[in-house]
Write a protein that holds these residues in place. Structure first.
Motif, PDB file in Angstrom:
ATOM      1  N   ALA A   1       0.830  -1.209   0.000  1.00 32.33           N
ATOM      2  CA  ALA A   1       0.000   0.000   0.000  1.00 32.33           C
ATOM      3  C   ALA A   1       0.860   1.253   0.000  1.00 32.33           C
ATOM      4  O   ALA A   1       0.455   2.294   0.511  1.00 32.33           O
ATOM      5  N   GLY A   2       2.056   1.143  -0.549  1.00 34.58           N
ATOM      6  CA  GLY A   2       2.919   2.303  -0.689  1.00 34.58           C
ATOM      7  C   GLY A   2       3.736   2.650   0.529  1.00 34.58           C
ATOM      8  O   GLY A   2       4.351   3.723   0.575  1.00 34.58           O
ATOM      9  N   LEU A   3       3.781   1.749   1.518  1.00 35.90           N
ATOM     10  CA  LEU A   3       4.525   2.016   2.751  1.00 35.90           C
ATOM     11  C   LEU A   3       5.734   1.091   2.848  1.00 35.90           C
ATOM     12  O   LEU A   3       5.674  -0.068   2.428  1.00 35.90           O
ATOM     13  N   PRO A   4       6.831   1.569   3.419  1.00 38.48           N
ATOM     14  CA  PRO A   4       8.037   0.747   3.482  1.00 38.48           C
ATOM     15  C   PRO A   4       7.921  -0.373   4.503  1.00 38.48           C
ATOM     16  O   PRO A   4       7.542  -0.140   5.654  1.00 38.48           O
ATOM     17  N   VAL A   5       8.219  -1.595   4.090  1.00 38.17           N
ATOM     18  CA  VAL A   5       8.308  -2.723   5.011  1.00 38.17           C
ATOM     19  C   VAL A   5       9.691  -3.363   4.837  1.00 38.17           C
ATOM     20  O   VAL A   5       9.841  -4.572   4.748  1.00 38.17           O
ATOM     21  N   THR A   6      10.683  -2.497   4.820  1.00 37.95           N
ATOM     22  CA  THR A   6      12.065  -2.912   4.621  1.00 37.95           C
ATOM     23  C   THR A   6      12.644  -3.448   5.926  1.00 37.95           C
ATOM     24  O   THR A   6      12.138  -3.167   7.013  1.00 37.95           O
ATOM     25  N   PRO A   7      13.719  -4.228   5.839  1.00 41.58           N
ATOM     26  CA  PRO A   7      14.365  -4.716   7.058  1.00 41.58           C
ATOM     27  C   PRO A   7      14.797  -3.571   7.964  1.00 41.58           C
ATOM     28  O   PRO A   7      15.356  -2.575   7.505  1.00 41.58           O
ATOM     29  N   GLY A   8      14.505  -3.714   9.242  1.00 39.32           N
ATOM     30  CA  GLY A   8      14.893  -2.713  10.225  1.00 39.32           C
ATOM     31  C   GLY A   8      14.002  -1.487  10.278  1.00 39.32           C
ATOM     32  O   GLY A   8      14.288  -0.566  11.046  1.00 39.32           O
ATOM     33  N   ARG A   9      12.911  -1.463   9.499  1.00 36.63           N
ATOM     34  CA  ARG A   9      12.065  -0.266   9.450  1.00 36.63           C
ATOM     35  C   ARG A   9      11.518   0.110  10.814  1.00 36.63           C
ATOM     36  O   ARG A   9      11.381   1.299  11.128  1.00 36.63           O
ATOM     37  N   LEU A  10      11.196  -0.868  11.668  1.00 34.57           N
ATOM     38  CA  LEU A  10      10.575  -0.586  12.964  1.00 34.57           C
ATOM     39  C   LEU A  10      11.521  -0.880  14.129  1.00 34.57           C
ATOM     40  O   LEU A  10      11.076  -1.141  15.244  1.00 34.57           O
ATOM     41  N   GLU A  11      12.806  -0.797  13.866  1.00 33.47           N
ATOM     42  CA  GLU A  11      13.773  -1.091  14.923  1.00 33.47           C
ATOM     43  C   GLU A  11      13.553  -0.169  16.116  1.00 33.47           C
ATOM     44  O   GLU A  11      13.482   1.053  15.978  1.00 33.47           O
ATOM     45  N   GLY A  12      13.428  -0.768  17.292  1.00 32.83           N
ATOM     46  CA  GLY A  12      13.230  -0.004  18.520  1.00 32.83           C
ATOM     47  C   GLY A  12      11.794   0.376  18.806  1.00 32.83           C
ATOM     48  O   GLY A  12      11.503   0.895  19.888  1.00 32.83           O
ATOM     49  N   VAL A  13      10.874   0.135  17.876  1.00 35.61           N
ATOM     50  CA  VAL A  13       9.462   0.453  18.088  1.00 35.61           C
ATOM     51  C   VAL A  13       8.786  -0.729  18.786  1.00 35.61           C
ATOM     52  O   VAL A  13       8.980  -1.885  18.398  1.00 35.61           O
ATOM     53  N   SER A  14       8.004  -0.444  19.812  1.00 35.25           N
ATOM     54  CA  SER A  14       7.309  -1.497  20.531  1.00 35.25           C
ATOM     55  C   SER A  14       5.988  -1.817  19.833  1.00 35.25           C
ATOM     56  O   SER A  14       5.156  -0.933  19.627  1.00 35.25           O
ATOM     57  N   LEU A  15       5.804  -3.076  19.453  1.00 38.76           N
ATOM     58  CA  LEU A  15       4.574  -3.520  18.803  1.00 38.76           C
ATOM     59  C   LEU A  15       3.964  -4.671  19.587  1.00 38.76           C
ATOM     60  O   LEU A  15       4.674  -5.584  20.018  1.00 38.76           O
ATOM     61  N   PHE A  16       2.648  -4.601  19.760  1.00 42.67           N
ATOM     62  CA  PHE A  16       1.882  -5.692  20.372  1.00 42.67           C
ATOM     63  C   PHE A  16       1.017  -6.285  19.267  1.00 42.67           C
ATOM     64  O   PHE A  16       0.200  -5.585  18.666  1.00 42.67           O
ATOM     65  N   VAL A  17       1.206  -7.554  18.975  1.00 40.90           N
ATOM     66  CA  VAL A  17       0.441  -8.218  17.925  1.00 40.90           C
ATOM     67  C   VAL A  17      -0.353  -9.367  18.540  1.00 40.90           C
ATOM     68  O   VAL A  17       0.222 -10.246  19.185  1.00 40.90           O
ATOM     69  N   ALA A  18      -1.671  -9.341  18.354  1.00 39.22           N
ATOM     70  CA  ALA A  18      -2.534 -10.424  18.806  1.00 39.22           C
ATOM     71  C   ALA A  18      -3.332 -10.947  17.620  1.00 39.22           C
ATOM     72  O   ALA A  18      -3.847 -10.166  16.814  1.00 39.22           O
ATOM     73  N   GLN A  19      -3.404 -12.278  17.525  1.00 39.38           N
ATOM     74  CA  GLN A  19      -4.140 -12.916  16.433  1.00 39.38           C
ATOM     75  C   GLN A  19      -4.936 -14.096  16.961  1.00 39.38           C
ATOM     76  O   GLN A  19      -4.571 -14.706  17.974  1.00 39.38           O
ATOM     77  N   GLY A  20      -6.032 -14.401  16.266  1.00 39.83           N
ATOM     78  CA  GLY A  20      -6.824 -15.581  16.580  1.00 39.83           C
ATOM     79  C   GLY A  20      -6.535 -16.684  15.587  1.00 39.83           C
ATOM     80  O   GLY A  20      -6.576 -16.455  14.368  1.00 39.83           O
ATOM     81  N   ASP A  21      -6.256 -17.878  16.077  1.00 39.98           N
ATOM     82  CA  ASP A  21      -5.929 -18.991  15.187  1.00 39.98           C
ATOM     83  C   ASP A  21      -7.083 -19.355  14.267  1.00 39.98           C
ATOM     84  O   ASP A  21      -6.865 -19.898  13.181  1.00 39.98           O
TER      85      ASP A  21
END
Length: 211
Positions: free
Chosen positions: A136-156
């Motif tokens: 969608a036009g946004l960078p998802v390159t290696p290291g893009r979110l280095e140091g950013v805290s992300l919480f990811v929850a998913q349902g199986d």
């Protein structure tokens, strides 16, 4: 383009101190700000909580972007709504005020877009039962979110968001992004469980504790 969107409609609760950490709650597609404001009841006292209504009317509720398929934002639409959102955010959270994003489903993709576009702007982002906005036009390159805290929850058993996108999100967040990742899988489907809410509360608390 952003002038076509109305002024942001926001439901507030929590601290009224304009310097308090700000937790922004982003609802799912077809819902509204009131539907996610109740999430604040399960999160720590101390921050200000702002549930923002998405700017695009859809299906009796509101959406954060036009879709080209479930979980796949139209790039131009996402760029437009993110610019609108940042205009609101810059007014209520000038530089120095900690901001945490908590997004569910479509709101998770929007939160992911915001943090991918400007990782340094946010203390952290929760991607709940949703996908990052890939292709969608946004960078998802290696290291893009280095140091950013992300919480990811998913349902199986989530059958709302395509499994390919959920898996791609999980792999990127826990790998190439180099984010500081807190992850949780539930055995259920497309809904926030009490266990996830409890872990989310701890995660938010850890981010705002030193603010």
């Amino acid at each position: 383009m952003t002038t076509r969107f109305a002024t942001a409609q926001v439901a507030w609760c929590g601290s009224e101190d304009p310097a308090a950490p700000l937790v922004v709650l982003l609802h799912g597609r077809g819902a509204d700000e009131q539907s996610i404001l109740t999430m604040a009841d399960h999160l720590p006292e101390g921050p200000a909580y702002a549930a923002v209504r998405a700017p695009i009317a859809e299906g009796g509720g509101y959406a954060w972007f036009a879709n080209r398929g479930i979980g796949r934002p139209v790039a131009e639409s996402l760029a437009d709504t993110m610019a609108w959102f940042r205009g609101w955010l810059d007014e209520v959270a000038p530089d120095g005020r900690p901001v945490v994003l908590v997004g569910f489903s479509g709101g998770a993709a929007f939160a992911g877009g915001l943090v991918l576009a400007d990782p340094g702007r946010f203390r952290g982002a929760a991607i709940l039962y949703g996908t990052l906005p890939f292709d969608a036009g946004l960078p998802v390159t290696p290291g893009r979110l280095e140091g950013v805290s992300l919480f990811v929850a998913q349902g199986d058993q989530d059958v709302v968001i395509p499994r390919q996108l959920l898996d791609r999100t999980w792999v990127y967040v826990t790998g190439d992004s180099r984010a500081t990742a807190h992850t949780r899988r539930d055995p259920g489907g497309h809904e926030i469980t009490p266990e996830t809410a409890a872990e989310l509360s701890e995660w938010v608390g850890s981010l705002v504790a030193d603010a």
